[in-house]
Design a protein around this motif. Structure first.
Motif, PDB file in Angstrom:
ATOM      1  N   ASN A 149       0.663  -1.154   0.035  1.00 41.86           N
ATOM      2  CA  ASN A 149      -0.046   0.050   0.176  1.00 41.86           C
ATOM      3  C   ASN A 149       0.682   1.259   0.076  1.00 41.86           C
ATOM      4  O   ASN A 149       0.523   2.354  -0.524  1.00 41.86           O
ATOM      5  N   SER A 150       2.000   1.224   0.669  1.00 38.54           N
ATOM      6  CA  SER A 150       2.970   2.285   0.353  1.00 38.54           C
ATOM      7  C   SER A 150       4.235   2.076  -0.316  1.00 38.54           C
ATOM      8  O   SER A 150       4.612   3.048  -0.934  1.00 38.54           O
ATOM      9  N   ALA A 151       4.674   0.765  -0.635  1.00 39.82           N
ATOM     10  CA  ALA A 151       5.484   0.525  -1.303  1.00 39.82           C
ATOM     11  C   ALA A 151       5.289   1.107  -2.912  1.00 39.82           C
ATOM     12  O   ALA A 151       6.200   1.586  -3.508  1.00 39.82           O
ATOM     13  N   VAL A 152       4.058   0.913  -3.294  1.00 45.45           N
ATOM     14  CA  VAL A 152       3.826   1.335  -4.816  1.00 45.45           C
ATOM     15  C   VAL A 152       3.728   2.472  -4.914  1.00 45.45           C
ATOM     16  O   VAL A 152       4.446   3.275  -5.846  1.00 45.45           O
ATOM     17  N   PRO A 153       3.278   3.773  -4.142  1.00 46.94           N
ATOM     18  CA  PRO A 153       3.283   5.119  -4.152  1.00 46.94           C
ATOM     19  C   PRO A 153       4.768   5.475  -3.964  1.00 46.94           C
ATOM     20  O   PRO A 153       5.226   6.428  -4.771  1.00 46.94           O
ATOM     21  N   GLN A 154       5.488   4.940  -3.237  1.00 47.95           N
ATOM     22  CA  GLN A 154       6.830   5.443  -2.862  1.00 47.95           C
ATOM     23  C   GLN A 154       7.671   5.166  -4.197  1.00 47.95           C
ATOM     24  O   GLN A 154       8.467   5.851  -4.715  1.00 47.95           O
ATOM     25  N   ALA A 155       7.497   4.123  -4.943  1.00 45.68           N
ATOM     26  CA  ALA A 155       7.876   3.587  -5.965  1.00 45.68           C
ATOM     27  C   ALA A 155       7.654   4.584  -7.136  1.00 45.68           C
ATOM     28  O   ALA A 155       8.553   4.904  -7.894  1.00 45.68           O
ATOM     29  N   TRP A 156       6.316   4.872  -7.187  1.00 44.92           N
ATOM     30  CA  TRP A 156       5.826   5.822  -8.249  1.00 44.92           C
ATOM     31  C   TRP A 156       6.624   7.078  -8.256  1.00 44.92           C
ATOM     32  O   TRP A 156       6.892   7.382  -9.282  1.00 44.92           O
ATOM     33  N   TYR A 157       6.335   7.691  -7.063  1.00 47.75           N
ATOM     34  CA  TYR A 157       6.960   9.054  -6.859  1.00 47.75           C
ATOM     35  C   TYR A 157       8.405   9.235  -7.184  1.00 47.75           C
ATOM     36  O   TYR A 157       8.864  10.238  -7.873  1.00 47.75           O
ATOM     37  N   ASN A 158       9.171   8.092  -6.905  1.00 50.95           N
ATOM     38  CA  ASN A 158      10.730   8.152  -7.111  1.00 50.95           C
ATOM     39  C   ASN A 158      10.747   8.000  -8.447  1.00 50.95           C
ATOM     40  O   ASN A 158      11.704   8.782  -9.179  1.00 50.95           O
ATOM     41  N   LYS A 159      10.038   7.209  -9.127  1.00 48.96           N
ATOM     42  CA  LYS A 159      10.086   7.230 -10.698  1.00 48.96           C
ATOM     43  C   LYS A 159       9.798   8.424 -11.546  1.00 48.96           C
ATOM     44  O   LYS A 159      10.628   8.839 -12.358  1.00 48.96           O
ATOM     45  N   MET A 160       8.781   9.202 -11.042  1.00 54.68           N
ATOM     46  CA  MET A 160       8.479  10.435 -11.479  1.00 54.68           C
ATOM     47  C   MET A 160       9.299  11.457 -11.208  1.00 54.68           C
ATOM     48  O   MET A 160       9.688  12.453 -11.991  1.00 54.68           O
ATOM     49  N   GLY A 161      10.254  11.339 -10.138  1.00 54.14           N
ATOM     50  CA  GLY A 161      11.189  12.265  -9.909  1.00 54.14           C
ATOM     51  C   GLY A 161      12.732  11.924 -10.721  1.00 54.14           C
ATOM     52  O   GLY A 161      13.643  12.427 -10.379  1.00 54.14           O
ATOM     53  N   ASN A 162      12.404  11.110 -11.484  1.00 54.62           N
ATOM     54  CA  ASN A 162      13.824  10.666 -12.199  1.00 54.62           C
ATOM     55  C   ASN A 162      14.889   9.754 -11.312  1.00 54.62           C
ATOM     56  O   ASN A 162      16.058  10.007 -11.758  1.00 54.62           O
ATOM     57  N   VAL A 163      14.337   9.126 -10.327  1.00 49.72           N
ATOM     58  CA  VAL A 163      15.556   8.674  -9.285  1.00 49.72           C
ATOM     59  C   VAL A 163      15.535   7.328 -10.113  1.00 49.72           C
ATOM     60  O   VAL A 163      14.745   6.765 -10.581  1.00 49.72           O
ATOM     61  N   LYS A 164      16.798   6.745 -10.102  1.00 47.46           N
ATOM     62  CA  LYS A 164      17.284   5.233 -10.708  1.00 47.46           C
ATOM     63  C   LYS A 164      17.224   4.212  -9.627  1.00 47.46           C
ATOM     64  O   LYS A 164      17.194   3.196  -9.932  1.00 47.46           O
ATOM     65  N   ASN A 165      17.763   4.696  -8.285  1.00 49.50           N
ATOM     66  CA  ASN A 165      17.896   3.594  -7.410  1.00 49.50           C
ATOM     67  C   ASN A 165      17.255   4.146  -6.216  1.00 49.50           C
ATOM     68  O   ASN A 165      17.103   4.989  -5.679  1.00 49.50           O
ATOM     69  N   VAL A 166      16.659   2.883  -5.341  1.00 50.78           N
ATOM     70  CA  VAL A 166      16.218   3.170  -4.119  1.00 50.78           C
ATOM     71  C   VAL A 166      16.645   2.084  -3.318  1.00 50.78           C
ATOM     72  O   VAL A 166      17.121   0.925  -3.571  1.00 50.78           O
ATOM     73  N   VAL A 167      17.019   2.439  -1.870  1.00 49.20           N
ATOM     74  CA  VAL A 167      17.474   1.519  -0.739  1.00 49.20           C
ATOM     75  C   VAL A 167      16.513   1.623   0.237  1.00 49.20           C
ATOM     76  O   VAL A 167      15.769   2.619   0.472  1.00 49.20           O
ATOM     77  N   THR A 168      16.517   0.502   0.989  1.00 43.70           N
ATOM     78  CA  THR A 168      15.792   0.390   2.138  1.00 43.70           C
ATOM     79  C   THR A 168      16.384  -0.681   3.280  1.00 43.70           C
ATOM     80  O   THR A 168      17.143  -1.396   2.667  1.00 43.70           O
TER      81      THR A 168
END
Length: 492
Positions: free
Chosen positions: A153-172
């Motif tokens: 429920n939160s992973a999907v919007p977090q990934a989406w907003y990072n994608k829209m912000g031209n982020v390439k990599n996420v860490v957690t």
């Protein structure tokens, strides 16, 4: 109009439901597409009457007293949006500080939500029968998501907003692996690289969670690791450290802070995470109305607080309006009791002291639960917003030892059929306590429980219980005192 069933003859009755046996061989039966469609629609009627919410709910907007602000880890001054930009994308920073009551859910996120949402609200009639209670028990089941829990429920919007912000990599970071699995899934949909630091104890005990993350394309490291300064520091002090969420957060935050093309994602604790989870409670309010019920008691497990907040916050809104007045109860493990044994103070969100200081109920940022604790919910602090709501008196909290939790889980599995993840076993145990009290008093209370995920990848914990090797952990006052002594004191 009566329904004619010429190919069936009555066979028996189970739980008040008639069942039948075929007279005709299956090969002789031909069901039209329209019949199948109508049958499926009938089976899904409880879900189809409720739509996926199109907005997230922000409890901050309705609170009579606003929560204390997070502080900069070096200056101890209220944090500014720019201070968070090395870690989070712009839209998530806005949501973290928002005081708007509702925030629109992007269509692209709704499209992914539709893979499993809305999720079912189920009456636990078989558990009620087992307990011989007049209480009516309902559970909101989030285990049908691709990752098997509420975390997407939160992973999907977090990934989406990072994608829209031209982020390439996420860490957690991840503990038992539910959050790591959810973010890995979300990143695979939006083409992001995902790197996960998993608490060493869980990394060793739950290899299938690691395999899930890797299947979705994530790179997974045990934490503490020798890949970061934070991890190396811990390993120098204790080469056999079982790790903690605080340590894993330090490692992930360090990597994000040092790489401009990388952002950090968090699975609980922060306001924007709790915000995304409110789709649970928004759906549930409408589903309870469909049942013609109003909850008297709402129960959810708490570690960092995302699942509990997701169910409880929309109901707290209705409680503040005076429409309902349920008792809202958080349940945590006695092995990591931040609400019931911690102090309400500013503390770091991680072990190394790299994150902002947040005012929360905490056991101290270097507190490490015993690795033999099997019930999940290992974080040293509680979400600041839940801590604030607790201080305002809008909810209560209890802790339950893990053997009682697994006893409840077995009762639930053998009556309702679902094998719960270790985390919601705490809510199940508390629900059984409440239902048995109703049996003693004769009260027919409506109990609503958060069932945040299945336990298919946690069967090693069940094996320990079934083999009799699971033990209750005694609460160590000295351990907590030593950890609390290291909490910073920026304000009184």
């Amino acid at each position: 109009m009566a329904l004619s069933l010429p190919n069936l003859y009555p066979k028996g009755d189970a739980y008040g439901i008639k069942y039948f046996v075929l007279k005709t061989k299956p090969s002789q039966l031909k069901l039209s597409f329209s019949y199948r469609a109508r049958a499926k629609a009938a089976l899904n009627s409880r879900l189809s009457s409720v739509e996926i919410p199109r907005q997230w709910y922000n409890l901050v907007a309705d609170l009579p007293i606003k929560p204390p602000p997070p502080l900069h880890p070096k200056t101890f001054q209220p944090i500014k949006p720019d201070d968070l930009s090395p870690l989070f994308c712009d839209e998530l920073i806005k949501q973290e500080a928002s005081v708007e009551q509702f925030i629109d859910i992007p269509e692209e996120v709704l499209d992914v939500y539709s893979l499993w949402r809305p999720t079912p609200l189920i009456r636990a009639k078989r558990l009620e029968k087992l307990l011989d209670t007049p209480a009516r028990i309902y559970y909101k089941y989030e285990g049908g998501s691709p990752a098997g829990s509420h975390k997407p429920n939160s992973a999907v919007p977090q990934a989406w907003y990072n994608k829209m912000g031209n982020v390439k990599n996420v860490v957690t970071e991840t503990g038992a692996g539910q959050w790591g699995s959810a973010l890995s899934f979300a990143c695979s949909l939006f083409g992001l690289n995902c790197e996960v630091w998993q608490v060493r104890a869980s990394f060793d005990q739950k290899p299938y969670r690691k395999m899930m993350m890797q299947t979705w394309g994530a790179e997974v490291h045990p934490s503490p690791s020798d890949l970061t300064e934070a991890g190396r520091t811990i390993l120098q002090m204790d080469p056999s450290s079982p790790g903690s969420l605080g340590i894993a957060i330090s490692e992930a935050v360090e990597v994000a802070a040092k790489n401009a093309d990388t952002k950090y994602c968090l699975g609980s604790v922060l306001n924007h995470v709790l915000l995304h989870q409110t789709v649970i409670g928004e759906e549930c309010i409408k589903q309870m109305e469909d049942f013609g019920e109003t909850p008297d008691v709402i129960i959810g497990c708490t570690g960092g607080g995302s699942n509990f907040a997701g169910l409880a916050f929309p109901f707290i809104r209705e409680k503040l309006k005076g429409k309902i007045n349920p008792l809202i109860r958080a349940v945590e493990p006695t092995a990591c009791p931040s609400l019931t044994k911690g102090v309400y103070a500013y503390d770091y969100g991680d072990t190394a002291g790299m994150t902002p200081l947040m005012k929360m109920h905490t056991l101290g940022h270097d507190f490490i639960p015993d690795p033999i604790h099997s019930g999940g919910l290992r974080y040293h602090g509680m979400a600041p917003l839940i801590s604030h709501v607790y201080e305002l008196g809008f909810m209560e909290a209890i802790s339950i030892p893990q053997i009682e939790c697994f006893q409840g889980a077995i009762q639930f599995a053998r009556s309702e059929g679902l094998i719960p993840a270790p985390e919601p076993t705490h809510a199940i145990a508390a629900t059984i306590r409440e239902a048995l009290r109703c049996k003693e008093t004769g009260e027919s209370k409506v109990i609503l429980m958060a069932m945040c995920g299945h336990g298919h990848f946690d069967l090693s914990s069940y094996d320990k219980y079934l083999q009799g090797s699971l033990v209750d952990l005694s609460f160590s006052e000295e351990k907590i005192k030593a950890s609390l002594a290291k909490i910073p004191r920026p304000v009184s």
